[in-house]
Structure formats: structure tokens, C-alpha cells
Write an enzyme that holds these catalytic residues in place. Sequence first.
Site, short mmCIF file in Angstrom:
data_model
loop_
_atom_site.label_atom_id
_atom_site.label_comp_id
_atom_site.label_asym_id
_atom_site.label_seq_id
_atom_site.Cartn_x
_atom_site.Cartn_y
_atom_site.Cartn_z
N ASP A 203 0.89 -1.16 0.00
CA ASP A 203 0.00 0.00 0.00
C ASP A 203 0.93 1.21 0.00
O ASP A 203 1.67 1.44 0.99
CB ASP A 203 -0.86 0.02 1.26
CG ASP A 203 -2.01 -0.97 1.21
OD1 ASP A 203 -2.00 -1.88 0.36
OD2 ASP A 203 -2.94 -0.82 2.04
N HIS A 262 4.74 -7.17 0.37
CA HIS A 262 4.36 -8.46 -0.18
C HIS A 262 5.09 -8.75 -1.49
O HIS A 262 5.61 -7.84 -2.14
CB HIS A 262 2.85 -8.48 -0.40
CG HIS A 262 2.05 -8.36 0.87
ND1 HIS A 262 1.29 -9.39 1.36
CD2 HIS A 262 1.93 -7.34 1.75
CE1 HIS A 262 0.71 -9.01 2.50
NE2 HIS A 262 1.08 -7.76 2.75
N SER A 353 8.75 4.80 4.80
CA SER A 353 9.78 3.91 4.28
C SER A 353 9.50 3.63 2.80
O SER A 353 8.49 4.09 2.26
CB SER A 353 9.80 2.61 5.07
OG SER A 353 8.50 2.26 5.50
#
Length: 396
Positions: A203, A262, A353
Site C-alpha cells: 500500500d 508483499h 519507508s
Amino acid sequence: MSHLPAHVADTKPVETVHPDNLPAASRDPGIVAAALEKLVEHSATHEDVKDAIHAPMHLLKNHPLVHKLVPGLEQLATQHHVGNFVIVRSTGERIFESMPIYARLGMHLLFYGGTQVKLLHNRSVETILKDLSVRQGKIYDSPESVKSIPSFIQTYGIGLDELEEPDITKYKCFNDFFYRKLKPGVRPVQNASDPAGFCSAADSRLTVFPTLDLARQLWIKGSHFTVPLLLGVDPDSDKAHMFEGASVAVFRLAPQDYHRFHSPLDGVVGDVTDIPGEYYTVNPQAVNEPGFDVFTANKRSVLYMTHERSNSPVAFVAIGAMLVGSIRWTGGAKKGATVKRGDELGYFAYGGSTVVVLFPKGLIKFDDDLVKNSSVPIETLVQVGYSLGRSLLPAH
């Protein structure tokens, strides 16, 4: 609310960050470093995150502590919008994301990074940012930090309906909520039946570039953004040659995002290499600044993967940033394991990040809308599982 509709943001110019933009009385990097230190300490004792490091720049007029620590900063925030425009992929809407104060002050300190300037207690900018990152991590690992979870949710409009554990009283500390898990199935992989597909790893705010040269031309302006420096390998090594002319995807995670990352591919997990480094902000204005090399200077961890369909190598680089506590691998730590698109690889503890994924030349064709937005350049707001592109190579 950390974002503004485009029609509101367009009423004022967006600040292009420069050290001379701060009021004359507050330009001294020592003042800015001291202010950051106070705001981090403030987060340990005050439950409302908007009263400390997460004060949105567009609401500074309501923040007396900041007026005291950085006199005149609220004038800058009144005259300009401070932050970045993004395109929401699901709707095509253009919105403006306001920068939290810690990122804006961190940007100011970046101009003094790598210099001999000594600040608080005779420390360099790099040492101060590291010390503050470690300190903030400890604050948000403490059981008392749960008091800040409700205001964090309210500040960033975080929905609880997608969470594996929606009861916020069940989280043991702020960081426990920060790297929260989602319910199974809420981030489905688009085009999952297409064996040539790749998907979004996080995301995040995404930019993609078919070549490294384009990435340097349009987005990553630091003079030292090269494959060997990013991966921490010798320029003559096999790995450096492997990714020469690579395609690049940059996933920037903001504090409000779901912070687990992911797999963008179906493939096999390989080796992980940890690279020590700095704790500079990864805000786009830092990445876009020619004098800064945040991706190759910051602390990072490189996971090498093998794309199952083409047998091609892919480098998945998790990059820490200002106030990030740590990079932790979960599925990415299981060398030799087979992963599918959307499988969890790891997570970031507190802070903004970035993940940078390198695909060898000729492996991927990024989706047209992502390439178009990135050429503007503007980031595209995506979720885990959204389509990233397709393999150009036949099955091996």
C-alpha cells in the site's frame, strides 16, 4: 485529515523545499535538530500525535509548541502547501498529501547532511537522525504508547474494518498497531490467473520506470543512484551486471499506510543482504533533489528472488527512513521457499519507508497508466495486489 482535495491545494503554491525557506530566525540546523528532539520526546508523554511529530503542515497555526520551537514556521505553512500531489489509481482523482512536520524538519537537515556541521552535543546530522529514529522506536515499543493509537487513527483517517484485529485495545504498543495485519482476502491480487502478471508490493505511492536512466532523469536525482551502490555490491560483480539497465519500481509508504510488504511475483525466495546506512527522509522532495542520495545512503535490506516463469533474478530492496525502527523479514527470511504474488515478505516498524524493486532489462512491461503518471512525474496511490505489469519473457 492528512490530505486535501486538489481544488483546495491549488489555491496556494506548493513549497519547493530549500534551506532558505525557513524564517531567518529558524534556519540554523541546530534549532531544527533541537525542535525535532523536543517533538520526539513530546510523543512519549502526549497521546495526541498531532501535538508532536505528526502535526500536519497545513494545521500548524493550531500548534503553539511548534511556534515556540521553530518561530515563524507557521507563516511558511500559511503561505504554501507543504507536501505532494498523488493520483488515486482506483478513482483517477488527484489529491494533495500534507507533509507531517517531522518530514519537513528532516528535509531541512538533509541540506546539512554529509558536512562537518556539528549540532546538538557535537553530533552530525546523521548521528542525530539515527539517535532520534532509535528513540522514537523505543517510545512506540513501550506499553504506554498505546495511548497514541486513537489519535493516529483519527489524524490519518485509518479504517479498522480491514484489520485482522479491529479492536484497538488488543494491541500491546503503538508499533504493534503500526505494523498491523489485514484480514485475509482484503488485498486480492488482480489478474491472479495470468501467469505473466506482476503486482504491487505495498500500500504505497508508486512510480515506475522502464529503465534506470529514466528513473534518474525523472525522479531519483541523486548523483549516486546506481545499481552497485543500491545493492551494496562491487561494480564488476555478477549482481551488478545482472541488473544493468534494469526497470525500476519505487513504492513509498507513508506513516498512515499498512506497513507490511508483499511479493510482487510468483517465485522463489533467495538470500538477504543487510546494508547499514543513514536515516534520511524518503519524501519525494528529497528523492527529487539533485544533491541528495537517500536510497543509496539509507539503511536497507536486499532480498534476491527468482521469478518462477522466466527464471529471472529480481532484487527487492526494503529501505528504512527517518524514524524507522527496523526492517523485518517474515516470508522473505525463508530462503528456498516458493511464494505467490501477494504473499507477505516482511514489514517496517515505525516510520515512513520505501521498497525499490529492480527487474532485469526486458523482463517487465509496466502498466500504461503507471508509466504515464510517472513520466509527469507524479506518484500513483496503490494497494497491495494491484496490477503492476506483465512479463515480456516467455516461460522458461
